[in-house]
Motif scaffolding. Structure first.
Motif, PDB file in Angstrom:
ATOM      1  N   GLY A  13      22.624   3.831 -71.539  1.00 34.25           N
ATOM      2  CA  GLY A  13      23.241   3.221 -70.358  1.00 34.25           C
ATOM      3  C   GLY A  13      22.659   3.782 -69.069  1.00 34.25           C
ATOM      4  N   VAL A  43      21.809  15.743 -77.677  1.00 34.17           N
ATOM      5  CA  VAL A  43      20.819  16.489 -78.465  1.00 34.17           C
ATOM      6  C   VAL A  43      21.158  17.979 -78.610  1.00 34.17           C
ATOM      7  N   ALA A  76      35.933  -0.286 -72.307  1.00 31.32           N
ATOM      8  CA  ALA A  76      35.886  -1.748 -72.455  1.00 31.32           C
ATOM      9  C   ALA A  76      36.573  -2.119 -73.764  1.00 31.32           C
ATOM     10  N   GLY A 104      26.667   2.691 -77.923  1.00 33.80           N
ATOM     11  CA  GLY A 104      26.278   3.726 -78.882  1.00 33.80           C
ATOM     12  C   GLY A 104      27.043   3.685 -80.182  1.00 33.80           C
ATOM     13  N   TRP A 237      34.836  -3.604 -79.944  1.00 31.87           N
ATOM     14  CA  TRP A 237      35.285  -4.264 -78.703  1.00 31.87           C
ATOM     15  C   TRP A 237      34.592  -5.617 -78.495  1.00 31.87           C
ATOM     16  N   ALA A 264      21.060  -1.940 -75.775  1.00 25.23           N
ATOM     17  CA  ALA A 264      20.082  -0.892 -76.109  1.00 25.23           C
ATOM     18  C   ALA A 264      20.782   0.294 -76.748  1.00 25.23           C
TER      19      ALA A 264
END
Ligand SMILES: Cc1cc2nc3c(=O)[nH]c(=O)nc-3n(C[C@H](O)[C@H](O)[C@H](O)COP(=O)(O)OP(=O)(O)OC[C@H]3O[C@@H](n4cnc5c(N)ncnc54)[C@H](O)[C@@H]3O)c2cc1C
Length: 376
Positions: A13, A43, A76, A104, A237, A264
């Motif tokens: 994002g 990470v 959301a 994600g 969602w 993405a």
């Protein structure tokens, strides 16, 4: 386009939002995050943060441009593509002209719903929760011998815990191939990790969780039990949105999912052949895909997303950078160093075609490693 909304404020994002500005988009840009903390990198969570050697603040992602509105604590709950609206759990619906979906994934859990005490590593809070228990613990059980489970095992072991890793498959083998997996596992054993095999699977026992049950009625117990058994894309969602979900949100070659909507990162899957969908839930894939998604949203067709096929992991004193199509079959050609000594540059071939390259504690620049793996 005057109003772009990004849902999800992790690396995908944040990269998409920054890329939109870098590409000249000057309209309103809003990033919605269900998390209460500013964007951070996951990470280090299984590495320095888990072990308490890296402060949580150091995981922060580079700040978003000043003219981007970041709305934390904004979850959301639904998407209406015809009305161009994102519904929120708490707050008024958010309208958009262009939408980036970057929600994600979350940790998969083994425990029964409501069963307490199962530890996972996906968020900063997860890592902090485990780190806070390390000083009072002597033993740890890690369920799952994938990249994440092995990193967690390595970190806890380095902090003095006696660690057992249990999996139904041989650790790492399905991911990187037998040769490399065996090398890393040998290293882990040498550092004191115990491996347990559970071909019929593992179930957590106790409430709160005290251990894991393995085949044959055996039970393994430890002070800390961490599940590292994969992740689940956050697509619930989108259920009534009409978008196509097949083990993740399906994106086309330009990261588009619908008119004015791109996606993405870990939430996505790509159809690699008819009916076959593949995820690349890795950091660089999220970055590359987020840039491609931003271009598509701004310029229409955009550039086709080129999967990066690059991944790295740090465990048991090995810094492994891997480029190419995992898993690798057979033994590599070693072009520098010596794998047995823990430092080498290796390449896997099909005939004369290089299909993968690994730098193990080796300074080969990542771009050159990737170029090696793409070499015809
Ligand atoms: C512990 C750990 C270690 C890792 N180590 C490595 C590594 O060494 N190398 C590597 O290549 N990769 C590694 N990865 C993988 C890498 O971190 C992920 O691929 C990357 O985080 C994916 O980014 P993303 O933005 O797509 O999704 P995510 O990082 O999952 O972020 C999605 C964001 O969206 C939010 N969100 C979800 N649903 C909603 C909603 N409905 N409304 C609003 N917000 C929502 C989430 O809360 C989250 O903040 C690691 C992952 C973990 C968990």
């Amino acid at each position: 386009m005057r109003d772009v909304v990004v849902v999800g404020a992790s690396i995908a994002g944040v990269t998409a939002a920054s890329a939109l500005r870098a590409e000249g988009y000057r309209g309103r840009l809003t990033v919605l995050s269900e998390e209460s903390r500013p964007p951070y990198s996951r990470v280090p969570l299984s590495k320095g943060v888990l072990g308490g050697t890296q402060a949580p603040e150091t995981t922060a992602l580079p700040a978003l441009p000043d003219d981007v509105e970041l709305r934390l604590g904004s979850r959301a709950t639904a998407l209406h593509t015809e009305r161009h609206l994102v519904e929120l759990e708490d707050g008024d619906p958010v309208p958009y002209d262009g939408l980036v979906i970057a929600t994600g994934s979350r940790a998969r859990r083994l425990g029964a719903p409501g069963q307490g005490g199962e530890l996972v590593v996906r968020t900063l809070e997860d890592a902090e929760a485990i780190a806070s228990r390390v000083p009072g613990a002597r033993t740890a059980l890690v369920v799952g011998g994938g990249f994440l489970g092995m990193e967690v095992a390595s970190t806890l072991n380095r902090h003095g815990l006696a660690v057992t890793v249990v999996d139904r498959d041989p650790p790492l083998r399905r991911l990187v191939g037998s040769w490399l997996a065996d090398l890393v596992v040998a290293r882990a054993r040498a550092e004191g990790i115990t491996f347990a095999s559970a071909p019929d699977g593992v179930a957590l026992v106790g409430d709160p969780v005290r251990g894991a049950a393995v085949a044959g009625g055996g039970e393994l117990h430890a002070d800390i039990v961490v599940s590292a058994v994969g992740d689940l894309p956050n697509v619930e969602w989108l259920q009534s949105s009409g978008l196509t979900v097949a083990g993740g949100l399906v994106v086309d070659a330009s990261c588009r999912v619908a008119q004015d909507v791109v996606a993405a990162g870990d939430v996505t899957v790509v159809e690699v052949s008819p009916g076959v969908f593949r995820r690349e839930p890795h950091w660089t894939s999220a970055v590359v895909q987020a840039r491609a998604a931003a271009l598509t949203l701004l310029h229409g067709a955009g550039e086709p997303y080129q999967p990066d096929h690059y991944f790295w992991t740090e465990q048991f004193g090995l810094d492994l950078k891997m480029a190419g199509h995992l898993p690798f079959t057979g033994a590599p050609r070693v072009s520098a160093g010596d794998p047995a000594s823990g430092s080498a540059l290796m390449a896997w071939f099909e005939g004369e075609r290089c299909v993968g390259a690994v730098a193990m504690n080796h300074r080969m620049p990542v771009v050159r490693l990737k170029a090696m793996a793409r070499a015809a």
